[in-house]
Design a protein around this motif. Structure first.
Motif, PDB file in Angstrom:
ATOM      1  N   TRP A 117       0.624  -0.692   0.228  1.00 30.97           N
ATOM      2  CA  TRP A 117       0.409  -0.040  -0.506  1.00 30.97           C
ATOM      3  C   TRP A 117       0.756   0.763  -0.081  1.00 30.97           C
ATOM      4  O   TRP A 117       0.303   2.106  -0.652  1.00 30.97           O
ATOM      5  N   GLN A 118       1.935   0.962   0.421  1.00 32.17           N
ATOM      6  CA  GLN A 118       3.087   2.408   1.039  1.00 32.17           C
ATOM      7  C   GLN A 118       3.426   2.128  -0.038  1.00 32.17           C
ATOM      8  O   GLN A 118       3.949   4.246  -1.119  1.00 32.17           O
ATOM      9  N   ASP A 119       3.965   1.409  -1.526  1.00 25.14           N
ATOM     10  CA  ASP A 119       4.500   1.579  -2.627  1.00 25.14           C
ATOM     11  C   ASP A 119       3.186   2.293  -3.454  1.00 25.14           C
ATOM     12  O   ASP A 119       3.905   3.221  -4.642  1.00 25.14           O
ATOM     13  N   GLU A 121       0.411   4.167  -2.625  1.00 22.91           N
ATOM     14  CA  GLU A 121       0.484   5.513  -2.776  1.00 22.91           C
ATOM     15  C   GLU A 121       1.465   5.974  -3.359  1.00 22.91           C
ATOM     16  O   GLU A 121       1.569   7.527  -4.044  1.00 22.91           O
ATOM     17  N   TRP A 122       3.104   5.891  -2.902  1.00 22.62           N
ATOM     18  CA  TRP A 122       4.162   6.550  -4.100  1.00 22.62           C
ATOM     19  C   TRP A 122       4.295   6.886  -4.631  1.00 22.62           C
ATOM     20  O   TRP A 122       5.017   7.765  -6.036  1.00 22.62           O
ATOM     21  N   GLU A 125       1.610   9.052  -6.203  1.00 23.04           N
ATOM     22  CA  GLU A 125       1.879   9.842  -5.594  1.00 23.04           C
ATOM     23  C   GLU A 125       3.193  11.150  -7.043  1.00 23.04           C
ATOM     24  O   GLU A 125       2.872  11.901  -7.453  1.00 23.04           O
ATOM     25  N   LYS A 163      -6.003  11.999  -7.191  1.00 17.34           N
ATOM     26  CA  LYS A 163      -5.343  12.328  -5.435  1.00 17.34           C
ATOM     27  C   LYS A 163      -5.810  13.541  -5.709  1.00 17.34           C
ATOM     28  O   LYS A 163      -6.084  14.186  -4.515  1.00 17.34           O
TER      29      LYS A 163
ATOM     30  N   ARG B  31      -3.182   1.786   5.457  1.00 14.29           N
ATOM     31  CA  ARG B  31      -3.467   2.277   4.538  1.00 14.29           C
ATOM     32  C   ARG B  31      -3.713   4.131   4.805  1.00 14.29           C
ATOM     33  O   ARG B  31      -2.969   5.019   4.298  1.00 14.29           O
ATOM     34  N   ALA B  34       0.310   3.979   5.042  1.00 17.68           N
ATOM     35  CA  ALA B  34       0.732   4.784   3.272  1.00 17.68           C
ATOM     36  C   ALA B  34       0.702   6.367   3.445  1.00 17.68           C
ATOM     37  O   ALA B  34       1.442   6.833   3.044  1.00 17.68           O
ATOM     38  N   SER B  35      -0.606   6.386   3.601  1.00 15.07           N
ATOM     39  CA  SER B  35      -0.382   7.947   3.189  1.00 15.07           C
ATOM     40  C   SER B  35       0.611   9.243   4.582  1.00 15.07           C
ATOM     41  O   SER B  35       0.984   9.634   3.208  1.00 15.07           O
ATOM     42  N   ARG B  37       3.307   8.699   5.400  1.00 13.03           N
ATOM     43  CA  ARG B  37       4.692   7.970   4.615  1.00 13.03           C
ATOM     44  C   ARG B  37       4.637   8.771   3.505  1.00 13.03           C
ATOM     45  O   ARG B  37       5.761   9.429   3.520  1.00 13.03           O
ATOM     46  N   VAL B  38       3.589   9.460   2.863  1.00 14.23           N
ATOM     47  CA  VAL B  38       3.621  10.129   1.591  1.00 14.23           C
ATOM     48  C   VAL B  38       3.775  11.786   1.833  1.00 14.23           C
ATOM     49  O   VAL B  38       4.727  12.093   1.134  1.00 14.23           O
TER      50      VAL B  38
END
Lengths: 448, 50
Positions: A117-119, A121-122, A125, A163, B31, B34-35, B37-38
């Motif tokens: 999920w982190q990746d 989101e990246w 972004e 986004k 989730r 994750a946000s 982290r951004v």
């Protein structure tokens, strides 16, 4: 919309950071991703151990060049093993992987790509930076005319547009005519595609539907990727005139991420230096290039991607730094003229890389077919058109229908492309004594 | 901003610790992280550089 100092940029802090501070940020992030990968990925630990390197050895920006590069073949080699299917490049427990995508597969076996999920989101972004710089805003209704499947294509752009607050319309399984009609019906203001498809859609709109895209649709922004057309002035002009819209380029890769983009000034591809480190290496000497106007091979690091890290990836793309700064005010360096070429002989067709060996692998796997075949890529209007000529071995003529269907399916899976199949009488295709020339690219008025 | 992001991260992490492994909380916290982290990429990573 009135554009002021801060609303010109998705992130005004990072996008206008002085170059020396960007370098400091990149070094800090490079050290972090290197340490992360060394500690969590057996693939990277092995690679660095074999090179006698430890993360603590990287103390300065110049030290980064001591770190071994990776390339696609290494990623192919490691995948298919434990943890399946990514292999030991994976740097997180497999339970944390939530997104599977892959490369187009046209240069050989597709490379699998895991994202948490982190990746993910990246990824979105990175696309948010691109789209905001190209003028997308929350008032836009963005149409995505691509086949939503395993190939990464514009998947992350879809989420990047969300986004930004755009209204996103997925045009996945619709055919070209239906996509054009849907864009007209919903009054889409933007879409994304390869340059070939942008022009091809225009051709079909005018020729088959009697629609003039510039007059009858409301597209004002088009983002292109997958082919150099966005950076070729004549192609860009043709696209912009066809659609009555501004066309902007973007560059990225499944293994790396969405790392470069044009802004509304269209003066070259900005490298997103907040999220990526792009080094330019002389293709002959290996010397690192920092001066503008000298082409070199791009070595790229995704500085924040963690599940399947991408550290010093040899993209095999050739590009050169621009001389002038962009008027947009971004301090991210520019690649003048976009991606100039690739270092190998893989050919781009319909926006994806096509390796003739992928076709050979399919053809030679069909026992009813003879050994010889020929592939021709030509332009039909503005669209690339691929014809595969094959021969049925004597006695197999009645299997043509089945073979044709199988070939189309297998080639689609193997290369992500569609083909016209022609059957020729056995023995009539050219035979070669030494080196064969089975791949013919007729798009630029000659043979490749 | 970096301090505020850190405080939010701490609170969200605490929420997960007190969830009793309830999936409806844990997965949504993932989730949120994750946000966050951004946000760190956009703001906090720069704190010691600018």
């Amino acid at each position: 919309m009135v554009t002021t100092g801060t609303d010109k940029y998705w992130n005004p802090i990072l996008e206008t950071l002085p170059q020396e501070k960007l370098r400091a940020l990149q070094l800090k992030k490079f050290q972090r991703i290197l340490k992360w990968s060394y500690e969590n990925s057996p693939f990277y630990r092995r690679l660095y151990h074999d090179a006698g390197l430890e993360p603590g050895d990287i103390k300065t920006f110049d030290d980064i060049r001591k770190v071994p590069k990776i390339e696609k073949s290494m990623l192919r080699e490691v995948q298919g093993k434990t943890p399946y299917p990514y292999g030991d490049i994976l740097s997180v427990p497999i339970e944390q992987v939530v997104e599977y995508h892959q490369t187009s597969g046209t240069t050989g076996q597709p490379v699998y790509q895991a994202d948490t999920w982190q990746d993910w989101e990246w990824w979105s972004e990175a696309w948010a930076y691109i789209l905001y710089a190209q003028g997308y805003r929350d008032s836009d209704r963005v149409f995505f005319p691509f086949g939503y499947n395993v190939f990464i294509a514009f998947w992350a752009a879809h989420y990047g547009a969300e986004k930004l607050g755009c209204e996103v319309i997925p045009g996945g399984v619709l055919n070209t005519e239906a996509r054009i009609l849907k864009m007209q019906e919903v009054r889409a203001t933007a879409f994304m595609a390869t340059p070939t498809y942008v022009l091809g859609m225009g051709d079909i709109a005018r020729g088959r539907l009697g629609i003039d895209p510039a007059r009858d649709l409301q597209i004002k922004t088009i983002t292109v990727a997958g082919e150099p057309g966005g950076s070729i002035p004549a192609t860009r002009k043709r696209m912009e005139e066809t659609w009555g819209a501004r066309v902007y380029g973007h560059v990225g890769a499944t293994e790396i991420g969405a790392w470069g983009y044009e802004c509304t000034y269209q003066s070259g591809l900005h490298i997103n230096e907040a999220l990526f480190l792009v080094e330019i290496e002389d293709d002959q000497t290996g010397e690192f290039i920092t001066e503008p106007g000298r082409p070199g091979r791009l070595i790229i690091t995704a500085l924040d991607r963690t599940a399947q890290p991408c550290i010093r990836f040899d993209s095999k793309d050739l590009a050169q730094l621009g001389v002038a700064e962009c008027e947009c005010g971004r301090t991210f360096r520019l690649l003048q003229g976009g991606i100039i070429n690739r270092t190998d002989d893989i050919t781009k067709v319909k926006g994806v890389l096509l390796a003739p060996t992928s076709i050979e692998e399919v053809v030679r796997g069909v026992p009813e077919l003879g050994d010889e075949y020929e592939v021709t890529v030509a332009k039909q209007g503005d669209l690339d058109d691929i014809t595969l000529k094959v021969e049925l071995i004597p006695g197999q003529e009645n299997t043509a229908g089945t073979i044709k269907s199988n070939l189309v399916d297998q080639l689609r899976v193997k290369t992500n492309l569609g083909y016209n199949i022609e059957f020729h009488e056995y023995g009539t295709l050219p035979r070669y004594d030494v080196k064969a020339k089975r791949f013919k690219d007729l798009r630029r008025g000659g043979e490749k | 901003m970096a301090q505020t992001i850190e405080a939010i991260k701490k609170q969200v992490t605490e929420l997960k610790e007190m969830s009793g492994e309830v999936q409806a909380i844990d997965r949504n916290v993932e989730r949120m992280l994750a946000s966050i982290r951004v946000l760190e990429i956009n703001v906090s990573d720069l704190a010691d550089i600018i």
